[in-house]
Design a protein around this motif. Structure first.
Motif, short mmCIF file in Angstrom:
data_model
loop_
_atom_site.label_atom_id
_atom_site.label_comp_id
_atom_site.label_asym_id
_atom_site.label_seq_id
_atom_site.Cartn_x
_atom_site.Cartn_y
_atom_site.Cartn_z
N GLN A 73 10.90 -18.72 5.46
CA GLN A 73 10.92 -18.25 3.95
C GLN A 73 12.15 -17.27 4.01
OE1 GLN A 73 6.92 -16.57 3.57
NE2 GLN A 73 6.43 -18.35 2.37
N ALA A 74 12.33 -16.32 5.02
CA ALA A 74 13.45 -15.53 5.04
C ALA A 74 14.90 -16.28 5.08
CB ALA A 74 13.36 -14.50 6.07
N ASN A 75 14.80 -17.43 6.02
CA ASN A 75 16.07 -18.25 5.94
C ASN A 75 16.47 -18.96 4.81
OD1 ASN A 75 16.34 -17.40 8.49
ND2 ASN A 75 15.39 -19.21 9.63
N GLU A 76 15.38 -19.52 4.12
CA GLU A 76 15.43 -20.37 2.96
C GLU A 76 15.88 -19.30 1.73
OE1 GLU A 76 14.86 -23.64 2.05
OE2 GLU A 76 14.63 -23.92 4.36
N SER A 77 15.38 -18.30 1.63
CA SER A 77 15.59 -17.03 0.74
C SER A 77 17.13 -16.89 0.74
CB SER A 77 14.93 -15.95 0.83
OG SER A 77 13.17 -16.23 0.63
N GLU A 78 17.62 -16.43 1.95
CA GLU A 78 19.00 -15.97 2.43
C GLU A 78 19.96 -17.09 1.94
OE1 GLU A 78 21.55 -14.84 6.08
OE2 GLU A 78 19.32 -14.18 5.93
N TYR A 79 19.67 -18.58 2.24
CA TYR A 79 20.33 -19.63 1.87
C TYR A 79 20.51 -19.67 0.32
CZ TYR A 79 21.91 -24.45 1.11
OH TYR A 79 22.49 -25.28 0.75
N PHE A 80 19.41 -19.50 -0.42
CA PHE A 80 19.53 -19.56 -1.78
C PHE A 80 20.30 -18.51 -2.55
CE2 PHE A 80 17.33 -18.27 -5.81
CZ PHE A 80 17.63 -19.58 -6.66
N VAL A 81 20.02 -17.30 -1.86
CA VAL A 81 20.97 -16.32 -2.52
C VAL A 81 22.32 -16.27 -2.41
CG1 VAL A 81 21.37 -13.87 -2.65
CG2 VAL A 81 18.91 -14.56 -2.53
N GLU A 82 23.00 -16.90 -0.99
CA GLU A 82 23.98 -17.18 -0.67
C GLU A 82 24.68 -18.27 -1.63
OE1 GLU A 82 26.61 -15.96 1.27
OE2 GLU A 82 25.22 -14.32 1.82
N ARG A 83 24.08 -19.57 -1.68
CA ARG A 83 24.26 -20.32 -2.51
C ARG A 83 24.60 -20.41 -3.78
NH1 ARG A 83 20.63 -25.47 -3.04
NH2 ARG A 83 19.74 -23.80 -4.47
N THR A 84 23.50 -19.76 -4.49
CA THR A 84 23.48 -19.58 -5.93
C THR A 84 23.96 -18.53 -6.54
OG1 THR A 84 21.20 -20.65 -5.82
CG2 THR A 84 21.77 -19.80 -7.81
N PHE A 85 24.14 -17.19 -5.71
CA PHE A 85 24.54 -16.15 -6.10
C PHE A 85 25.53 -15.48 -5.58
CE2 PHE A 85 20.27 -16.51 -7.86
CZ PHE A 85 20.31 -16.28 -9.00
N ASP A 86 26.23 -16.32 -4.87
CA ASP A 86 27.35 -15.92 -3.98
C ASP A 86 27.10 -14.58 -3.05
OD1 ASP A 86 29.36 -17.61 -4.80
OD2 ASP A 86 29.85 -16.44 -6.40
N GLY A 87 25.70 -14.60 -2.54
CA GLY A 87 25.17 -13.70 -1.68
C GLY A 87 25.06 -12.19 -2.41
N SER A 88 24.83 -12.13 -3.71
CA SER A 88 24.66 -11.04 -4.43
C SER A 88 23.17 -10.99 -4.80
CB SER A 88 25.37 -11.11 -5.82
OG SER A 88 24.80 -10.00 -6.54
N LEU A 89 22.62 -9.91 -3.85
CA LEU A 89 21.23 -9.78 -4.09
C LEU A 89 20.84 -9.18 -5.48
CD1 LEU A 89 18.51 -9.81 -2.79
CD2 LEU A 89 18.82 -7.72 -1.75
N PRO A 90 21.77 -8.14 -5.92
CA PRO A 90 21.49 -7.60 -7.39
C PRO A 90 21.56 -8.76 -8.23
CG PRO A 90 22.88 -6.14 -6.27
CD PRO A 90 22.62 -7.45 -5.25
N GLY A 91 22.55 -9.69 -8.12
CA GLY A 91 22.52 -11.00 -9.22
C GLY A 91 21.56 -11.81 -9.08
N PHE A 92 20.79 -11.95 -7.94
CA PHE A 92 19.69 -12.82 -7.85
C PHE A 92 18.33 -11.91 -8.34
CE2 PHE A 92 15.47 -12.76 -5.42
CZ PHE A 92 15.12 -14.09 -5.70
#
Length: 120
Positions: A73-92
């Motif tokens: 789940q952590a790997n999937e979440s990290e991939y999703f944030v990277e792909r969809t929000f250019d790695g921006s956690l605040p954006g996510f």
């Protein structure tokens, strides 16, 4: 475990394994038939594939977990944030909330998580 992601069917299979492991491979076949509608051959193919990928082991017909659900789940979440929000956690987080309100308890829990993971 490689950095490759799990496809939906592999993830659903792993959910069955995580719920029941360690589990006899014959029992796992029955569980996958009931829960996923899979044939015996499909389950054995996926068992072999997931062993090769390093997610599970199958020793003496007992399937055991090598990679936890939390890791995946952590790997999937990290991939999703990277792909969809250019790695921006605040954006996510902004997109996730989308104008919704959260409770004071949820806000406090999130703050505790952020504090525990903050770089000083």
């Amino acid at each position: 475990m490689g950095s490759e992601r799990l496809c939906d069917s592999d993830y659903r299979f792993m959910c069955v394994v995580w719920d029941h492991a360690p589990v006899n491979s014959g029992e796992l076949v029955k569980l996958c038939e009931q829960q996923l509608g899979w044939k015996k051959s499909t389950t054995y193919t996926v068992i072999r594939k997931m062993c090769e990928k390093g997610y599970i082991s199958n020793v003496d017909a007992t399937v055991s977990v090598l990679v936890s659900k939390e890791q995946v789940q952590a790997n999937e979440s990290e991939y999703f944030v990277e792909r969809t929000f250019d790695g921006s956690l605040p954006g996510f987080v902004a997109a996730f909330l989308g104008g919704k309100k959260i409770s004071a308890r949820e806000a406090a829990q999130l703050k505790q998580m952020i504090d525990a993971h903050r770089e000083d």
